[in-house]
Design an enzyme around this catalytic site. Structure first.
Site, PDB file in Angstrom:
ATOM      1  N   GLY A   1      -2.493  -0.120  11.568  1.00 35.61           N
ATOM      2  CA  GLY A   1      -2.343  -1.537  11.229  1.00 35.61           C
ATOM      3  C   GLY A   1      -2.451  -2.460  12.424  1.00 35.61           C
ATOM      4  O   GLY A   1      -1.556  -3.275  12.665  1.00 35.61           O
TER       5      GLY A   1
ATOM      6  N   TYR B   1       9.139  -4.729  -1.949  1.00 31.85           N
ATOM      7  CA  TYR B   1       8.929  -4.577  -0.507  1.00 31.85           C
ATOM      8  C   TYR B   1      10.165  -3.963   0.148  1.00 31.85           C
ATOM      9  O   TYR B   1      10.062  -3.017   0.937  1.00 31.85           O
ATOM     10  CB  TYR B   1       8.623  -5.941   0.108  1.00 31.85           C
ATOM     11  CG  TYR B   1       8.433  -5.927   1.608  1.00 31.85           C
ATOM     12  CD1 TYR B   1       7.236  -5.503   2.169  1.00 31.85           C
ATOM     13  CD2 TYR B   1       9.454  -6.347   2.460  1.00 31.85           C
ATOM     14  CE1 TYR B   1       7.056  -5.492   3.551  1.00 31.85           C
ATOM     15  CE2 TYR B   1       9.288  -6.335   3.829  1.00 31.85           C
ATOM     16  CZ  TYR B   1       8.089  -5.912   4.363  1.00 31.85           C
ATOM     17  OH  TYR B   1       7.925  -5.898   5.735  1.00 31.85           O
TER      18      TYR B   1
ATOM     19  N   SER C   1      -4.950  -4.773  13.204  1.00 36.16           N
ATOM     20  CA  SER C   1      -5.867  -5.912  13.146  1.00 36.16           C
ATOM     21  C   SER C   1      -5.210  -7.208  13.583  1.00 36.16           C
ATOM     22  O   SER C   1      -5.893  -8.156  13.994  1.00 36.16           O
ATOM     23  CB  SER C   1      -6.444  -6.077  11.735  1.00 36.16           C
ATOM     24  OG  SER C   1      -5.408  -6.367  10.808  1.00 36.16           O
TER      25      SER C   1
ATOM     26  N   SER D   1      11.608  -3.079   8.825  1.00 35.79           N
ATOM     27  CA  SER D   1      11.905  -4.501   8.676  1.00 35.79           C
ATOM     28  C   SER D   1      13.411  -4.643   8.569  1.00 35.79           C
ATOM     29  O   SER D   1      14.108  -3.684   8.193  1.00 35.79           O
ATOM     30  CB  SER D   1      11.256  -5.049   7.400  1.00 35.79           C
ATOM     31  OG  SER D   1      11.741  -6.333   7.064  1.00 35.79           O
TER      32      SER D   1
ATOM     33  N   GLY E   1      -0.917  -9.205  14.433  1.00 36.73           N
ATOM     34  CA  GLY E   1       0.524  -9.096  14.462  1.00 36.73           C
ATOM     35  C   GLY E   1       1.073  -8.055  15.416  1.00 36.73           C
ATOM     36  O   GLY E   1       0.569  -7.852  16.521  1.00 36.73           O
TER      37      GLY E   1
ATOM     38  N   LEU F   1      -1.326   6.924  18.757  1.00 37.81           N
ATOM     39  CA  LEU F   1      -2.086   6.393  17.627  1.00 37.81           C
ATOM     40  C   LEU F   1      -1.222   5.351  16.938  1.00 37.81           C
ATOM     41  O   LEU F   1      -0.061   5.621  16.608  1.00 37.81           O
ATOM     42  CB  LEU F   1      -2.460   7.522  16.668  1.00 37.81           C
ATOM     43  CG  LEU F   1      -3.313   7.137  15.445  1.00 37.81           C
ATOM     44  CD1 LEU F   1      -4.193   8.315  15.012  1.00 37.81           C
ATOM     45  CD2 LEU F   1      -2.454   6.684  14.259  1.00 37.81           C
ATOM     46  N   ILE F   2      -1.788   4.173  16.712  1.00 39.05           N
ATOM     47  CA  ILE F   2      -1.060   3.061  16.085  1.00 39.05           C
ATOM     48  C   ILE F   2      -1.834   2.615  14.854  1.00 39.05           C
ATOM     49  O   ILE F   2      -3.057   2.404  14.918  1.00 39.05           O
ATOM     50  CB  ILE F   2      -0.899   1.879  17.056  1.00 39.05           C
ATOM     51  CG1 ILE F   2      -0.260   2.337  18.373  1.00 39.05           C
ATOM     52  CG2 ILE F   2      -0.084   0.761  16.417  1.00 39.05           C
ATOM     53  CD1 ILE F   2      -0.172   1.263  19.440  1.00 39.05           C
TER      54      ILE F   2
END
Length: 294
Positions: free
Chosen positions: A24, A165, A26, A152, A28, A21-22
């Site tokens: 985000g 962030y 939509s 990140s 990138g 299951l991944i």
């Protein structure tokens, strides 16, 4: 070629097929990882908050000739998360891996925004990861599965005008680094993926009118302009990594016999994070990031 289905087939699923299951997906890295996983033979459940934005994912799956199960999952809505995970188990009987990729960019600094703004960033980028991970862990224990989170390089090195962030990404890194040895006692492997600049992410995902933001920045306007010019140049000079390139690191965490806990997506990211990981007193990091705003 016909569009891949957005729901499970009506025939009985293969209970032995590994399921990932991944979140985000939509665009990138999430989209690229979903296609790569399906190509590698994983039953891939690609989730996103608004399934109406799944057009690019459907097209990419069709072009690759793979089937991807597209479902709704809003990481900040616990009921949505629970329903999505339970739906996967009901339909496929197993969950072998989760890739926490959903997140949102943010540009700002404390004096120019509210604490509520910061809480919202934390809700999506930190607590959203926890919501999905908590729902998935019992099922990952059952399969000896993998919990993979896209963070990140901003989860290792704090960056100007990215305080909220980076705080969220630091939190994710610390949480997962602490969870990893605990989860491993029960057979679950935990990894974090650290991308650097990825094409289209900086301006498009933040969704800001940058000139208007600079005009409203008051005493911070000069530093903000310097930071934005420096950051945008990373993209205009073609140095940003492609989503497909970054997704290769996700696939490494998904498929390697013994994946590392921390995986950077490029040599640039390895060099950049290396500055922090060998900087015991913090001088090297602040010396570097200070040049970004002055």
């Amino acid at each position: 070629m016909s569009t891949p289905p957005t729901a499970p087939a009506t025939t009985a699923p293969d209970a032995s097929l590994r399921t990932v299951l991944i979140t985000g997906t939509s665009s990138g890295i999430g989209l690229a990882a979903a296609v790569a996983a399906a190509r590698a033979g994983w039953r891939t459940v690609a989730t996103l908050r608004d399934t109406g934005r799944a057009g690019a994912l459907r097209e990419a799956a069709a072009e690759a000739g793979v089937e991807i199960d597209i479902r709704r999952l809003d990481v900040v809505d616990e009921e949505s998360v629970t329903a999505a995970v339970e739906g996967v188990i009901a339909d496929y009987g197993r969950l072998d891996a989760v890739v926490n990729n959903a997140g949102a960019g943010h540009l700002g600094t404390l004096e120019l925004e509210t604490v509520a703004d910061v809480r919202e960033v934390m809700e999506v980028n930190f607590f959203g990861v926890l919501n999905v991970s908590k729902a998935a862990l019992p099922h990952l224990r059952a399969t000896g599965g993998r919990l993979i989170t896209v963070t990140s390089v901003g989860g290792v090195i704090g960056q100007p005008f990215n305080e909220a962030y980076c705080a969220a990404k630091f939190a994710v890194e610390g949480y997962m680094e602490s969870l990893a040895p605990v989860a491993s006692t029960l057979g679950v492997t935990v990894s974090v993926i650290e991308p650097g600049a990825v094409a289209t992410e900086f301006v498009n995902n933040i969704g800001l009118d940058l000139d208007a933001r600079i005009a409203a920045a008051g005493p911070y306007a000069g530093a903000l302009r310097t930071y934005i010019d420096r950051t945008v140049s990373q993209f205009t000079e073609g140095s940003a990594q492609t989503p497909a390139g970054a997704a290769e690191a996700v696939m490494e965490a998904l498929t390697a016999d013994r994946p590392a806990f921390r995986i950077q997506t490029s040599q640039w990211a390895r060099d950049f994070t290396g500055t922090k990981l060998t900087d015991q007193d913090g001088a090297a990091v602040l010396g570097m990031t200070g040049t970004w705003v002055a």
